[in-house]
Write an enzyme that holds these catalytic residues in place. Structure first.
Site, short mmCIF file in Angstrom:
data_model
loop_
_atom_site.label_atom_id
_atom_site.label_comp_id
_atom_site.label_asym_id
_atom_site.label_seq_id
_atom_site.Cartn_x
_atom_site.Cartn_y
_atom_site.Cartn_z
N LYS A 85 0.87 -1.30 0.09
CA LYS A 85 0.00 -0.07 0.03
C LYS A 85 0.89 1.30 0.08
O LYS A 85 1.78 1.22 0.84
CB LYS A 85 -0.95 -0.08 1.28
N SER A 160 -9.44 2.17 3.12
CA SER A 160 -8.68 2.79 2.10
C SER A 160 -7.46 1.98 1.48
O SER A 160 -7.23 2.28 0.42
CB SER A 160 -7.85 3.77 2.96
N SER A 184 -9.52 -0.13 7.36
CA SER A 184 -9.06 0.00 6.12
C SER A 184 -8.24 -1.23 5.58
O SER A 184 -8.16 -1.41 4.23
CB SER A 184 -7.76 1.11 5.86
N1 GLN Z 1 -12.66 4.65 6.69
C1 GLN Z 1 -12.15 5.26 8.03
C2 GLN Z 1 -11.32 6.56 7.81
O1 GLN Z 1 -11.75 7.25 6.75
C3 GLN Z 1 -10.91 4.26 8.07
C4 GLN Z 1 -9.55 4.58 7.31
C5 GLN Z 1 -8.68 3.55 7.72
O2 GLN Z 1 -8.84 2.33 8.48
N2 GLN Z 1 -7.22 4.14 7.27
O3 GLN Z 1 -10.98 7.22 8.70
#
Ligand code: GLN
Length: 491
Positions: A85, A160, A184
């Site tokens: 990632k 994400s 994410s």
């Molecule tokens: N969807 C959550 C956010 O936008 C989690 C994102 C993540 O785990 N990086 O903060």
């Protein structure tokens, strides 16, 4: 020779070590698959084919030497391709965090998790798409365009870590690293029908992970099966003196051999995770999977995590507050492009104004407000107190049960653009994943069925701190008697 990307990793690892094919051939097969599909799915932000082939050749050399001298190679990941990632720093490889503000950033060092992959002889294929600074649930917030879900290209892959999940689902990489601040790894794994681990907070070093919410961030991994993901976890976890929060624990040595019985395992089913708004097919599939665990011997118990409803507001205060501090360093001076203006404050304002996307700006404003003098106690301080209550819920539950089983997300993968301009409705997608991050406990998501559109459904198991082994053993036992994790998207 068959298409090597179709072989399960559990066959690939011994075959590579026997010399049935080379790491170069395996890598070429994945690069060919990327070549075929990446223009439509857009999973990678940066590809490193030359490096990948170099690493594959180096692994082949060790594998051959190992065979000649009768020694086993240092790691099962030796010669195995993996995607990373793009929020994890990679030395000499562009690392953008999905943001235009890091468009040309080439780090001079590796994140520790990545360093461990290199030491193990893994083959880095490239960097995967992500919501900007990992803020999002769909990859739609990437500064470089959305990734498409391989099961249905009009749908999001989740986020994400959507690029990593889509790459594994579409056989463009057998394994990938992701990160999980509020879901994410688990949510995109669920949306793409793959298996993904969010480790216990501090089990994997955060050194070199571009920080979002430092008290929540954790590096995790995605693969087709629990066994595949465990192979990566064994390699990336462990204490690191460069991350002062990292736990003083040795590397895990999780082995998943043969069929495990789940006798004596107590699984809790939290009533707060089966609520109105949960897509009926998700509920059905998750309940059937829980029944399957029971038929393997697990004992089921209804439990309550009474503060679950506060997880969403608490998270969306704490995460933006920490993000607003972490993102202050991106000012046009130290990294990335600089706006063409003279005065110092103008440089900051213009660069940040031009290069950050709308979601990142929204969170910086929200977080800065919550931390400002006079409001700190009312917002951030209060949120931290409620966070403690949420952690206590888990601690109390783990006195009664060994694991908690729940859906990963209330719905299957939604349409690209489906949440339009409504950030709050997008945040609601995270309700079942945020609590584990607030409590710091590990969670493992894996596929348990499909909805009537043919989209994957995921379930998560959560465990007490540092109980990753139990999560893997349980999911592995389930995957030995089911084949959801072996299903392939149409592409
Ligand atoms: N969807 C959550 C956010 O936008 C989690 C994102 C993540 O785990 N990086 O903060």
């Amino acid at each position: 020779m068959p298409d090597l990307t179709t072989l399960p990793l559990s066959d690939v690892i011994p075959a590579l070590q026997r010399g049935d094919f080379s790491a170069r051939e395996l890598t070429e097969a994945y690069l060919a698959r990327i070549d075929e599909l990446d223009s439509s799915l857009h999973t990678f932000l940066t590809l490193t084919p030359d490096l990948a082939l170099q690493l594959a050749d180096a692994a082949d050399k060790l594998l051959i030497e190992g065979r000649q001298t009768g020694t086993t190679p240092p790691s099962p990941l030796s010669g195995i391709p993996i995607a990373v990632k793009d929020v994890l720093a990679t030395r000499d490889i562009r690392t953008t965090a999905g943001s235009r503000i890091l468009e040309n950033f080439v780090p001079p060092y590796h994140a520790t998790a990545v360093e461990h992959l290199f030491e193990a002889g893994a083959v880095i294929l490239g960097k995967t798409n992500t919501d900007e600074f990992a803020m999002g649930s769909s990859t739609e917030n990437s500064g470089y365009g959305v990734t498409r879900n391989p099961w249905n290209t009009s749908r999001v892959p989740g986020g994400s870590s959507g690029g990593s999940a889509a790459a594994v689902a579409a056989r463009m990489a057998p394994l990938a690293l992701g990160t999980d601040t509020g879901g994410s790894v688990r949510q995109p794994a669920s949306f793409c029908g793959v298996t993904g681990l969010k480790p216990t907070y501090a089990r994997v070093s955060r050194y070199g992970l571009i920080a979002y919410g430092s008290s929540l961030d954790v590096v995790g991994a995605l693969g087709k099966s629990a066994a595949d993901v465990a192979t990566v976890f064994n390699v990336i976890a462990g204490h690191d003196f460069r991350d002062a929060t990292s736990a003083q624990l040795p590397k895990p040595e999780i082995q998943l051999n043969g069929a495990g019985s789940l006798k004596n395992l107590r699984i809790g089913i939290p009533q707060q995770y089966f609520i109105e708004g949960l897509q009926p097919e998700v509920e059905t599939a998750v309940r059937l999977a829980i029944d399957a665990l029971a038929s393997l011997g697990a004992e089921l118990q209804e439990i309550s995590l009474p503060h679950t409803e506060y997880a969403l507001p608490v998270y969306y205060l704490i995460a933006p507050a920490e993000a607003s501090a972490n993102l202050a360093r991106f000012d046009g001076v130290r990294y990335g492009p600089r706006a063409d203006v003279q005065a110092m404050w103008e440089v900051f304002r213009e660069t940040r104004g031009q290069c950050f996307g709308p979601e990142v700006k929204r969170r910086i404003m929200l977080g800065t407000y919550a931390l400002s003098a006079g409001y700190y106690d009312a917002y951030y301080g209060k949120a931290q107190k409620v966070r403690t209550l949420i952690r206590h819920d888990f601690e109390a539950a783990f006195e009664k049960v060994d694991l908690i089983a729940a859906p990963v997300a209330p719905t299957t993968a939604f349409e690209i653009g489906g949440h339009g301009d409504d950030p709050l409705s997008m945040y609601l997608e995270d309700i079942f994943t945020l609590p584990a991050n607030l409590a710091g406990v590990p969670g493992l998501a894996f596929p348990v069925g499909f909805d009537d559109q043919g989209l994957p459904i995921g379930m998560q198991l959560m465990g007490a701190h540092f109980q990753e082994d139990l999560l893997f053993q349980t999911a592995h036992a389930y995957q030995l008697v089911t084949n959801w994790h072996q299903q392939e998207p149409p592409c």
